[in-house]
Design an enzyme around this catalytic site. Structure first.
Site, mmCIF file in Angstrom:
data_model
loop_
_atom_site.group_PDB
_atom_site.id
_atom_site.type_symbol
_atom_site.label_atom_id
_atom_site.label_comp_id
_atom_site.label_asym_id
_atom_site.label_seq_id
_atom_site.Cartn_x
_atom_site.Cartn_y
_atom_site.Cartn_z
ATOM 1 N N LEU A 1 -89.437 57.301 -31.776
ATOM 2 C CA LEU A 1 -89.438 55.840 -31.724
ATOM 3 C C LEU A 1 -90.843 55.277 -31.805
ATOM 4 O O LEU A 1 -91.071 54.250 -32.451
ATOM 5 C CB LEU A 1 -88.753 55.371 -30.434
ATOM 6 C CG LEU A 1 -88.691 53.853 -30.230
ATOM 7 C CD1 LEU A 1 -87.978 53.163 -31.392
ATOM 8 C CD2 LEU A 1 -88.015 53.528 -28.901
ATOM 9 N N THR B 1 -101.411 55.667 -30.870
ATOM 10 C CA THR B 1 -102.027 56.700 -30.053
ATOM 11 C C THR B 1 -101.162 57.945 -29.981
ATOM 12 O O THR B 1 -99.938 57.888 -30.094
ATOM 13 C CB THR B 1 -102.292 56.189 -28.622
ATOM 14 O OG1 THR B 1 -101.058 56.157 -27.885
ATOM 15 C CG2 THR B 1 -102.908 54.789 -28.637
ATOM 16 N N ASP C 1 -103.898 60.868 -24.014
ATOM 17 C CA ASP C 1 -103.012 61.565 -23.094
ATOM 18 C C ASP C 1 -102.873 60.640 -21.902
ATOM 19 O O ASP C 1 -103.836 60.417 -21.166
ATOM 20 C CB ASP C 1 -103.626 62.907 -22.691
ATOM 21 C CG ASP C 1 -102.789 63.660 -21.665
ATOM 22 O OD1 ASP C 1 -101.852 63.071 -21.094
ATOM 23 O OD2 ASP C 1 -103.076 64.845 -21.426
ATOM 24 N N ASN D 1 -94.398 54.090 -24.484
ATOM 25 C CA ASN D 1 -93.374 54.920 -25.109
ATOM 26 C C ASN D 1 -93.528 56.406 -24.787
ATOM 27 O O ASN D 1 -92.552 57.151 -24.851
ATOM 28 C CB ASN D 1 -93.417 54.723 -26.633
ATOM 29 C CG ASN D 1 -92.549 55.703 -27.371
ATOM 30 O OD1 ASN D 1 -91.322 55.644 -27.326
ATOM 31 N ND2 ASN D 1 -93.195 56.653 -28.062
ATOM 32 N N SER E 1 -87.513 52.821 -21.437
ATOM 33 C CA SER E 1 -86.728 53.510 -20.426
ATOM 34 C C SER E 1 -85.686 54.346 -21.154
ATOM 35 O O SER E 1 -85.998 55.073 -22.091
ATOM 36 C CB SER E 1 -86.098 52.490 -19.470
ATOM 37 O OG SER E 1 -85.308 53.122 -18.496
ATOM 38 N N TYR F 1 -85.235 63.783 -15.065
ATOM 39 C CA TYR F 1 -85.519 62.784 -16.101
ATOM 40 C C TYR F 1 -84.978 61.419 -15.675
ATOM 41 O O TYR F 1 -85.678 60.405 -15.780
ATOM 42 C CB TYR F 1 -84.891 63.214 -17.420
ATOM 43 C CG TYR F 1 -85.032 62.197 -18.532
ATOM 44 C CD1 TYR F 1 -86.253 62.009 -19.165
ATOM 45 C CD2 TYR F 1 -83.942 61.419 -18.929
ATOM 46 C CE1 TYR F 1 -86.391 61.072 -20.183
ATOM 47 C CE2 TYR F 1 -84.067 60.489 -19.945
ATOM 48 C CZ TYR F 1 -85.296 60.315 -20.569
ATOM 49 O OH TYR F 1 -85.421 59.380 -21.562
ATOM 50 N N LYS G 1 -86.850 57.645 -15.046
ATOM 51 C CA LYS G 1 -86.450 56.408 -15.703
ATOM 52 C C LYS G 1 -85.929 55.372 -14.708
ATOM 53 O O LYS G 1 -86.145 54.165 -14.899
ATOM 54 C CB LYS G 1 -85.413 56.693 -16.792
ATOM 55 C CG LYS G 1 -85.977 57.509 -17.948
ATOM 56 C CD LYS G 1 -87.214 56.856 -18.554
ATOM 57 C CE LYS G 1 -87.743 57.619 -19.761
ATOM 58 N NZ LYS G 1 -88.944 56.995 -20.366
ATOM 59 N N THR H 1 -84.409 61.563 -32.706
ATOM 60 C CA THR H 1 -85.810 61.883 -32.460
ATOM 61 C C THR H 1 -85.897 63.328 -31.980
ATOM 62 O O THR H 1 -84.899 64.046 -31.945
ATOM 63 C CB THR H 1 -86.397 60.945 -31.389
ATOM 64 O OG1 THR H 1 -85.797 61.263 -30.111
ATOM 65 C CG2 THR H 1 -86.142 59.483 -31.729
#
Length: 281
Positions: free
Chosen positions: A17, A35, A59, A86, A137, A151, A155, A186
């Site tokens: 994304l 980045t 980073d 992101n 998120s 995970y 979030k 992705t």
């Protein structure tokens, strides 16, 4: 270059994304700091758009790199109008299987890296009384499943943090949007996914089965990253950007079903809930 064109700063642009968002923005004529941990992965993307694009090493777990990247973007473009947090990844493990170093690294990227970048960008936005922060998120910030508990924890943290941030910065002319995608095509469930080396047989039918099912989705996810990128841009540029933006039919279906389940549970226990207060005088 038109100095009135918006300036976006996007973390995690090497794939997925983040890359789709950067490419779409630049094609639309916006300016963007793109980045990645390895700047070679975004060098070509930036080179195709001249001085409207700036490729930066970042980073998000390194505070010095965060500060330097924000400073360089502001030096080249004069400001940052939209920050997109992101950068992040997934981790597969039953809660008991989670490995401490891996879990802490997950939080360092998905939560504390987001916090570090946000705090670096906010002073400029506050000074201008303008700006927008987009925190990527997940549907997994609203509903949780087996094998991805850690995970989800990151979030859910991003969701709560973003709600508080939105209340704090709204009077300063700064908006906040949480983007909550379902499964998009992705690398999240493929090369980017990490998983615990510890496997406990007792969880084979729950977390173990979902580990396998999650990995099997790679390359077949229904969500289109380019359509998602366009949706994010359109939402930010709308007259009233949303606090939450679900992406994908599965996200809508699961999130609304979750609302129904929550309400049913609350209603079932309503008498016990309200009975916990002191009696009315």
């Amino acid at each position: 270059m038109n100095d009135s064109t918006p300036v976006w700063f996007i973390t995690g642009c090497s794939t997925g994304l983040g890359r789709a968002l950067a490419a779409t923005l630049l094609e639309r004529g916006h300016r963007a700091a793109v980045t990645a941990r390895d700047p070679r992965t975004v060098a070509g993307l930036a080179a195709d758009h001249g001085d409207r694009a700036l490729a930066l090493t970042l980073d998000v777990t390194d505070p010095a790199q965060v500060a330097e990247a924000v400073e360089r973007a502001e030096a080249q473009f004069g400001r940052i109008d939209v920050l997109v947090n992101n950068a992040g990844y997934g981790y597969l493990a039953a809660v008991e299987e989670g490995e401490d170093a891996e879990v802490r690294a997950l939080f360092d990227t998905n939560v504390f890296g987001l916090v570090e970048t946000t705090r670096a960008v906010l002073p400029g936005m506050r000074a201008r009384r303008a700006g927008h922060i987009v925190n990527i998120s997940s549907l997994g910030g609203l509903a949780a499943f087996g094998a991805t508990g850690y995970y989800h924890a990151t979030k859910f943290a991003v969701e709560g943090l973003s709600e508080s941030l939105a209340a704090e910065v709204a009077p300063l002319g700064i908006g906040v949007t949480l983007v909550e995608p379902a499964a998009f095509r992705t690398d999240w469930s493929g090369p980017s996914m990490r998983q615990s080396a510890t496997v406990i047989d007792d969880y084979a039918a729950t977390a173990g089965a979902r580990r396998a099912a999650t990995l099997a989705t790679y390359g077949h996810q229904p969500g289109d990253p380019l359509r998602a990128a366009a949706a994010v841009i359109d939402a930010v540029e709308s007259p009233e950007p949303p606090l939450r933006l679900l992406l994908g039919k599965a996200a809508y279906d699961i999130a609304t079903a979750r609302l129904d389940t929550l309400r049913a549970g609350f209603d079932t226990w309503r008498d016990v809930t309200v009975g916990a207060d002191y009696p009315a005088a």
